[in-house]
Design an enzyme around this catalytic site. Sequence first.
Site, mmCIF file in Angstrom:
data_model
loop_
_atom_site.group_PDB
_atom_site.id
_atom_site.type_symbol
_atom_site.label_atom_id
_atom_site.label_comp_id
_atom_site.label_asym_id
_atom_site.label_seq_id
_atom_site.Cartn_x
_atom_site.Cartn_y
_atom_site.Cartn_z
ATOM 1 N N TYR A 133 0.801 -1.273 0.105
ATOM 2 C CA TYR A 133 0.077 0.037 0.013
ATOM 3 C C TYR A 133 0.989 1.343 0.244
ATOM 4 C CZ TYR A 133 -4.205 -2.790 0.909
ATOM 5 O OH TYR A 133 -4.975 -3.852 0.830
ATOM 6 N N ARG A 147 -3.038 -12.640 -2.388
ATOM 7 C CA ARG A 147 -3.792 -13.207 -3.443
ATOM 8 C C ARG A 147 -3.409 -14.767 -3.787
ATOM 9 N NH1 ARG A 147 -7.454 -10.188 -6.647
ATOM 10 N NH2 ARG A 147 -7.275 -8.143 -6.215
ATOM 11 N N SER A 206 -7.009 -13.912 1.353
ATOM 12 C CA SER A 206 -7.753 -12.931 0.483
ATOM 13 C C SER A 206 -7.911 -13.163 -0.992
ATOM 14 C CB SER A 206 -6.818 -11.647 0.612
ATOM 15 O OG SER A 206 -7.149 -10.713 0.174
ATOM 16 N N ASN A 207 -9.076 -12.923 -1.405
ATOM 17 C CA ASN A 207 -9.287 -13.184 -2.891
ATOM 18 C C ASN A 207 -9.104 -14.706 -3.244
ATOM 19 O OD1 ASN A 207 -9.727 -10.349 -3.464
ATOM 20 N ND2 ASN A 207 -7.504 -10.194 -3.172
ATOM 21 N N ARG A 262 -16.926 10.968 6.317
ATOM 22 C CA ARG A 262 -17.470 9.865 5.669
ATOM 23 C C ARG A 262 -17.144 8.515 6.770
ATOM 24 N NH1 ARG A 262 -17.297 11.519 0.284
ATOM 25 N NH2 ARG A 262 -15.140 11.381 -0.082
HETATM 26 N N1 LIG Z 1 -7.690 -7.650 -0.309
HETATM 27 C C1 LIG Z 1 -7.753 -6.882 -1.538
HETATM 28 O O1 LIG Z 1 -7.195 -7.513 -2.489
HETATM 29 C C2 LIG Z 1 -7.893 -5.617 -1.281
HETATM 30 C C3 LIG Z 1 -8.157 -4.868 -2.525
HETATM 31 C C4 LIG Z 1 -8.464 -3.473 -2.120
HETATM 32 C C5 LIG Z 1 -8.665 -2.899 -0.980
HETATM 33 N N2 LIG Z 1 -8.439 -3.721 -0.012
HETATM 34 C C6 LIG Z 1 -8.521 -3.154 1.436
HETATM 35 O O2 LIG Z 1 -9.769 -2.590 1.637
HETATM 36 C C7 LIG Z 1 -9.945 -1.083 1.845
HETATM 37 C C8 LIG Z 1 -11.213 -0.525 1.125
HETATM 38 O O3 LIG Z 1 -11.171 -0.748 -0.185
HETATM 39 P P1 LIG Z 1 -11.467 0.360 -1.250
HETATM 40 O O4 LIG Z 1 -10.660 1.488 -0.945
HETATM 41 O O5 LIG Z 1 -11.000 -0.183 -2.605
HETATM 42 O O6 LIG Z 1 -13.135 0.597 -1.209
HETATM 43 P P2 LIG Z 1 -13.969 1.293 -0.675
HETATM 44 O O7 LIG Z 1 -14.044 1.621 0.773
HETATM 45 O O8 LIG Z 1 -15.302 0.970 -1.482
HETATM 46 O O9 LIG Z 1 -13.589 2.852 -1.464
HETATM 47 C C9 LIG Z 1 -12.947 3.956 -0.692
HETATM 48 C C10 LIG Z 1 -12.605 4.911 -1.692
HETATM 49 O O10 LIG Z 1 -13.773 5.520 -2.319
HETATM 50 C C11 LIG Z 1 -13.751 6.907 -2.112
HETATM 51 N N3 LIG Z 1 -14.931 7.481 -2.020
HETATM 52 C C12 LIG Z 1 -16.014 6.826 -0.983
HETATM 53 N N4 LIG Z 1 -17.321 7.418 -0.984
HETATM 54 C C13 LIG Z 1 -17.035 8.694 -1.879
HETATM 55 C C14 LIG Z 1 -17.774 9.512 -2.321
HETATM 56 N N5 LIG Z 1 -19.204 9.638 -1.669
HETATM 57 N N6 LIG Z 1 -17.396 10.431 -3.134
HETATM 58 C C15 LIG Z 1 -16.137 10.434 -3.519
HETATM 59 N N7 LIG Z 1 -15.159 9.250 -3.422
HETATM 60 C C16 LIG Z 1 -15.709 8.405 -2.440
HETATM 61 C C17 LIG Z 1 -12.882 7.242 -1.090
HETATM 62 O O11 LIG Z 1 -12.024 8.353 -1.045
HETATM 63 P P3 LIG Z 1 -12.103 9.419 0.271
HETATM 64 O O12 LIG Z 1 -11.077 8.858 0.885
HETATM 65 O O13 LIG Z 1 -12.056 10.656 -0.407
HETATM 66 O O14 LIG Z 1 -13.448 9.259 1.021
HETATM 67 C C18 LIG Z 1 -11.908 6.113 -1.191
HETATM 68 O O15 LIG Z 1 -10.727 6.528 -2.189
HETATM 69 C C19 LIG Z 1 -8.619 -0.468 1.530
HETATM 70 O O16 LIG Z 1 -8.156 0.299 2.177
HETATM 71 C C20 LIG Z 1 -7.704 -1.740 1.614
HETATM 72 O O17 LIG Z 1 -7.461 -1.867 3.167
HETATM 73 C C21 LIG Z 1 -8.083 -4.770 0.004
#
Ligand SMILES: NC(=O)c1ccc[n+]([C@@H]2O[C@H](COP(=O)([O-])OP(=O)(O)OC[C@H]3O[C@@H](n4cnc5c(N)ncnc54)[C@H](OP(=O)(O)O)[C@@H]3O)[C@@H](O)[C@H]2O)c1
Length: 318
Positions: A50, A126, A155-156, A286
């Site tokens: 990350y 993965r 994961s995945n 948020r």
């Molecule tokens: N295991 C895996 O393969 C895997 C893959 C991806 C992620 N992850 C983990 O899961 C966590 C969450 O994943 P994710 O970040 O992909 O998913 P998420 O929580 O669905 O999306 C967060 C992103 O969406 C943006 N966002 C949310 N609401 C918004 C809105 N109303 N308007 C504009 N932007 C908005 C956030 O920006 P703001 O910060 O500006 O709110 C942030 O960039 C990661 O931090 C990581 O720890 C794991």
Amino acid sequence: MSSPLIYGCMTIGGSWDDTPPDAGTVDRARTAVRTALDAGITDFDHADIYANGKSEAVFGELLAEDPRLAGRIRLQTKCGVRLPGNTAASGAPVHYRLDRDTIRAGLEGSLRRLRVDSVERLMLHRPDPLADPHEVADALDELRKEGLIRSVGLSNMSTLQVAHYQQLLATPVTALQLELSLRHRGFVEQQILANHPEGAQHSFPEGVLEYCTANGIEVQAWGALARGLYTGAPIPPEDQHAAATAETVQRVADAHGVSGEAVVLAWLMRHPGGIRPVLGTTDPRRIAACAESVALAPRLGHEDWYALLTAARGAPVP
Ligand SMILES: NC(=O)c1ccc[n+]([C@@H]2O[C@H](COP(=O)([O-])OP(=O)(O)OC[C@H]3O[C@@H](n4cnc5c(N)ncnc54)[C@H](OP(=O)(O)O)[C@@H]3O)[C@@H](O)[C@H]2O)c1
């Protein structure tokens, strides 16, 4: 006792290059982490990749600033994804690598950056088709014997991959992280369409939630907010059902006097699989809005839940 929500630290380290995090990035990360703690979140999700290791490094800086913090939280991190110029040499293809040395080096790097002696859980980020599962299990069991990890997460991965690791490991497998959301809702479609021709259109590891529930493995949802698709982020024109879903999310939110984020997350948490969303937002408003999901989830009725599902799939259930 772990919190129903997990805070995802993917973006707290800023850019995904090797420029050091500036003061603004550290300030934003500090605010995000404090807001998450104030919202009752105790568990934090990391990965070695990350922000090129900077998310862990910034978190380590926050732990060093407040030594009591480490005793209040639980950390998990992931290893095995090799990105060029990050965990792999620039010029290498993006690949996955789960061998003894890579797993150990990945964890040791994470512990160094986080400035901790151990983590609650090390996740295999993965599946690596070239990995020898016996070697992987041995490597993880060694890390546990040395007190560097308490349990293993996956994961995945598919149901059979989870079952295989569970069989090989002496260390408990305690969590599986998958992409799950109103948008990425194959886990529900598969249940509903078990005996329906449209079932084939939804790919999701068959039976994985049932397997995890039966075996005491918690399911964590990444991408749970669908990156804000239903709560104010711009809707891509090709996403036919997102606007109607966002309206339904808002209607349910207004009826319950909560935020849209709470509705989107409670939709996952209402499922009996015990799903724990991993929040990826760094915006303090948020994060606080997401925390409302904990009280909402048990109150979200069948009709609201199905109205959200129907809007997201763009058709009633068969
Ligand atoms: N295991 C895996 O393969 C895997 C893959 C991806 C992620 N992850 C983990 O899961 C966590 C969450 O994943 P994710 O970040 O992909 O998913 P998420 O929580 O669905 O999306 C967060 C992103 O969406 C943006 N966002 C949310 N609401 C918004 C809105 N109303 N308007 C504009 N932007 C908005 C956030 O920006 P703001 O910060 O500006 O709110 C942030 O960039 C990661 O931090 C990581 O720890 C794991």
